[in-house]
Design an enzyme around this catalytic site. Structure first.
Site, mmCIF file in Angstrom:
data_model
loop_
_atom_site.group_PDB
_atom_site.id
_atom_site.type_symbol
_atom_site.label_atom_id
_atom_site.label_comp_id
_atom_site.label_asym_id
_atom_site.label_seq_id
_atom_site.Cartn_x
_atom_site.Cartn_y
_atom_site.Cartn_z
ATOM 1 N N HIS A 41 -4.790 0.800 -8.305
ATOM 2 C CA HIS A 41 -3.555 1.549 -8.426
ATOM 3 C C HIS A 41 -2.988 1.297 -9.795
ATOM 4 C CE1 HIS A 41 -4.066 2.902 -4.562
ATOM 5 N NE2 HIS A 41 -2.860 3.371 -4.417
ATOM 6 N N LYS A 74 7.053 8.399 1.877
ATOM 7 C CA LYS A 74 7.623 9.340 0.914
ATOM 8 C C LYS A 74 7.997 10.653 1.620
ATOM 9 C CE LYS A 74 6.021 11.782 -3.089
ATOM 10 N NZ LYS A 74 5.289 12.796 -2.387
#
Length: 883
Positions: free
Chosen positions: A138, A546
């Site tokens: 990431h 999210k």
């Protein structure tokens, strides 16, 4: 408790002093004085002195463009040093390690004391342990690799300085080395100039294996073995290694056009090359160690007359030759040369294992167990953990890419358009083709570049040595056909074995439908025959949070897992849940032990498979000692969760969670999706747009170049809010929902849930941690410097919400202040705040200057841009998590 902290504090202040001297030598007294003034104001501001807080703001606003970078770098580097001291503290005999008796020993004692658990049951649970850690690149690991190496050395110096019996001369040498390392770091650019390529990311992963895991894993197994002998009188079998490492670096192509089939092929070769390199070093040691003559008849028969004089060495030298030949062939392949495979090429773990194990058995049989259990045992365990591939890789691709590829194919064949078929028609077609003996792909077909790429990737999987690719993960999986489509594409590529294919359910709706999708799949005879009683399913944490906010997402994740566990149990399928959680709370991160014990009962029966992301890899596996402690924590938690599972939640608790989920999701989406001011506010109050300039990962920050919050990847979304200290994604909606349920007269129920249900208490604990890291006065300062006045009311509303949320969480948890039961983390946050606050104030100032210049049509000042990047990296270090 305080003695523990005093050791940490004195290391932090010693490193700070050395950094100060370095700054003075490099830039002169006046810059150091400026930095010191700012530090003192920040400390006083934290202690509640408003006049000094005002002075801090004014001082930072008035810095000249020349002073910006040195000040930003000073605080940023200080935070890196503080993190290093803290990392050392967690393994130092004077620090946490002292007050933290061995995790595994503690777990085993707890299990032994349960009357319902026999020693045999505990042994069986140990033998069925399975832990697979999936390293992902990431883009959140902000710190450059060269600086990480220097920090590892600083750590080693701290360890030696801790030795009471150290001579003055040695003490002075170590201090000199520390000064050199800190000076080297100061004179190194902390911001990468170029984005890393996927191959660079993979090399970063291999560096973690070489510098830490290679030593850490055998050490962990020795520790585990020792505790088992002591507590259960039981020795681990030699071949028992419950931990594996897999990587997404070079395999994860979801939303990353830079990861192609060629890149994956290259990374697979590179990984095997690195494995031969590391095993060669091990074998070299064994060649010199295993000089013994006495051997069993079996071993002597294996080496023949030629090797009878030094049978062990003879076998090791043979293995060394094979490793060297393998390495040379891989090196040529990496350079693009096509060579026939040499004789003796190592492709399977057994080929490494057999000669080593033959030596081990012979040494044991000849009464040389003490030698067998030395370096040789460590190498045998590395063969089981890392083996020929070093780390296996996962392939990850988005479901629509497979649908589009099949659509293009069916249109070419003139049998209709797969993309527009109903789910039932898709399944009928896929099952018919999967059962068919003839190939589906026409020979002379020239597909589009996108489809070619999907087919080439399947080709790479089919050609790779079996065991080097762990799983094929389908992101944004929604239907049974999404899974069957991948099996068909792999069949067409000529794959000779059943590759585990794992659907990833990651939005709220997909999590809610996950059980239906898997139930339909398990009802297909062909599919049941293929999977041979084993299924992997991946649960997405970051995208669901999210999409719906943390409270609704975490409940959907819990329910999806719960339903899948029950469905698979009924069907006699061994389910492995693969958790895609991140480092930050908004991406599902939580202290490992708490997170695992808060999952539904039975969720770890098939072992634990979890992603370890970006910056968390360094915090959890950056040093061999920390690796031992992280793996031990996981081991203890898995044993406990499997043998003492948490109770099933009461029906009334489930109903309350349903209610909390609906309310919190409505509140969250009401702001993020429906409030027209929200996106402009987000864009101006955070460095979201500037983040795109940071050369972090190889993957673009957006799935689509235009669009609002929904098109942003989960990581930049969270990263941006962490920077301005509002931490919004990690709490928005949760507190409002709790407040509403309290007002409905259910506070007692909530308190009982907090007390008796690990899932719920972990949720509240994570909220407390976020609130402890958030800072409303800083978030307000960002608004004042950066946001259009018309949007100020929205900022104020969000900050008021957070204040209300803190009150309700403390009331339900019965805590007088945040983090009351984790004083060590509270202390760590306070320690860093003094250095993070100036970076936040400075960042708001830099964003203001940079945007002002843009408005006036001027070129951005490179000093401002560079300082801005440094504040972003520094705040990430201060918050101990990025996105």
């Amino acid at each position: 408790m305080n003695e523990q902290y005093s050791a940490l504090r004195s290391n932090v202040s010693m490193l700070g002093k050395v950094l100060g001297e370095t700054i003075k030598d490099a830039l002169g007294e006046h810059i150091l004085e400026r930095v010191e003034t700012i530090r003192k104001l920040s400390k006083s501001s934290r202690a509640g002195n408003d006049a000094n807080r005002q002075e801090l703001l004014t001082t930072l606003q008035n810095l000249s463009n020349d002073e910006l970078l040195p000040v930003a770098r000073a605080f940023s580097q200080f935070l890196n040093l503080a993190n290093t001291a803290e990392q050392y503290h967690s393994i130092s005999p004077k620090g946490e390690a002292a007050s933290n008796p061995e995790v595994i020993a503690r777990t085993l004692r707890k299990l032994k004391n349960q009357p319902e658990l026999s020693e045999d049951t505990i042994k069986k649970a140990v033998e069925s342990l399975s832990l697979e850690l999936v390293l992902t690149a990431h883009p959140t690991e902000i710190t450059r690799r060269t600086l990480i190496h220097k920090m590892v050395e600083v750590n080693a110096c701290l360890k030696q300085l801790d030795n009471k019996d150290i001579a003055d001369y040695e003490h002075n040498q170590l201090m000199r080395r520390l000064r050199q390392l800190i000076a080297q770091s100061w004179h190194t650019d902390e911001i990468r100039k170029l984005r890393p390529s996927p191959v660079d990311e993979a090399k970063w992963g291999f560096a973690v294996v070489e510098n830490s895991l290679w030593q850490g894993v055998p050490n962990y197994l020795r520790e585990l073995n020792e505790q088992l002998e002591e507590n259960l009188g039981y020795k681990l079998p030699v071949e028992f290694v419950p931990v594996r490492f897999t990587s997404w670096m070079g395999g994860d192509r979801d939303g990353n056009p830079n990861v192609t089939a060629d890149i994956t092929r290259h990374v697979l070769l590179l990984s095997r090359w690195k494995a031969t390199d590391l095993f060669l070093k091990d074998i070299q040691v064994l060649v010199s160690e295993l000089s013994m003559v006495e051997a069993t008849p079996e071993l002597l028969a294996l080496v023949g007359e030629e090797g009878a004089a030094e049978p062990y060495r003879y076998l090791m030298k043979n293995l060394r030759s094979r490793l060297m030949a393998t390495q040379a062939w891989l090196e040529a392949r990496l350079k693009g040369e096509e060579l026939p495979k040499p004789e003796g090429l190592l492709t399977q773990n057994e080929e490494l294992w057999e000669p080593l194990y033959a030596c081990y058995q012979s040494l044991q049989a000849c009464g040389m167990g003490i030698i067998a259990n030395g370096d040789l045992l460590d190498t045998l365990r590395r063969v089981k953990c890392f083996g020929v591939p070093l780390v296996r890789i996962d392939i990850r691709q988005e479901s629509t890419r497979h649908t589009e590829a099949l659509g293009e194919l069916t249109r070419y064949l003139g049998i209709g358009d797969y993309e527009s078929w109903s789910e039932a028609d898709k399944q009928a077609f896929l099952i018919r083709e999967l059962n068919s003996k003839r190939p589906l792909l026409p020979r002379n077909w020239q597909p589009s570049a996108e489809t070619r790429e999907v087919l080439d990737t399947c080709q790479v999987i089919a050609e790779a040595p079996q065991g080097s690719i762990a799983a094929y993960v389908i992101s944004m999986a929604k239907t049974p056909s999404d899974v069957l489509a991948v099996h068909l594409l792999l069949k067409e590529a000529g794959i000779g074995f059943a590759m585990p294919v794992a659907p990833l359910f990651e939005t709220l709706d997909d999590l809610n439908n996950a059980n239906d999708v898997m139930t339909q799949l398990l009802n297909i005879d062909w599919y049941r025959g293929l999977i041979q009683g084993k299924q992997m399913v991946m649960i997405g944490y970051s995208d669901s949070a999210k999409d719906a906010g943390v409270m609704a997402a975490s409940w959907a994740q819990y329910q999806a897992q719960d339903a899948l566990i029950k469905t698979c149990e009924k069907a006699g399928i061994e389910l492995t849940l693969f958790h895609g959680r991140g480092g930050s709370i908004g991406r599902g991160g939580a202290p490992a032990h708490a997170a695992l014990l808060s999952q539904p009962p039975g969720s770890l029966k098939g072992g634990l498979r979890v992603t370890e992301q970006g910056e968390m890899i360094r915090f959890k596996y950056g040093l061999p000692e920390i690796t031992v402690s992280s793996l031990s924590l996981y081991t203890g938690a898995i044993l406990e969760a499997n043998l003492l599972p948490p109770p099933e939640p009461k029906e009334s608790w489930r109903r309350i969670m349903d209610e909390l989920s609906v309310i919190s999701c409505d509140v969250y989406r009401g702001y993020v999706r429906e409030n027209k001011d929200f996106v402009p506010y987000f864009r101006s109050a955070t460095p979201e747009q500037e983040l795109g300039k940071l050369p972090l990962g190889s993957r673009p920050a957006k799935r689509r170049p235009t669009g609002g919050v929904e098109s942003l990847r989960a990581i930049p979304w969270i990263f941006a809010w962490t920077q301005n200290r509002l931490m919004l994604p990690a709490w928005l909606g949760a507190g409002t929902a709790l407040q509403k349920v309290v007002e409905d007269g259910k506070q007692n129920e909530l308190e009982a849930m907090c007390r008796d249900w690990p899932f719920f208490s972990t949720r509240l604990g994570m909220l407390e941690m976020v609130f402890a890291k958030a800072d409303l006065w800083l978030a307000e300062y960002y608004d004042q410097r950066l946001v259009d006045k018309a949007l100020w009311p929205l900022g104020k509303e969000l900050r008021n919400l957070q204040e209300e949320d803190i009150k309700v969480v403390l009331a339900i948890a019965n805590d007088s202040h945040l983090m009351a039961d984790l004083p060590w983390i509270a202390e760590s946050i306070q320690l860093r705040n003094i250095y993070t606050d100036p970076l936040n104030v400075l960042q708001a100032e830099l964003l203001h200057r940079s945007r002002q210049a843009e408005k006036e049509g001027q070129e951005p000042d490179p000093r401002v841009e560079q300082a801005l990047m440094v504040t972003i990296a520094g705040i990430a270090a201060g918050m101990r998590n990025t996105g």
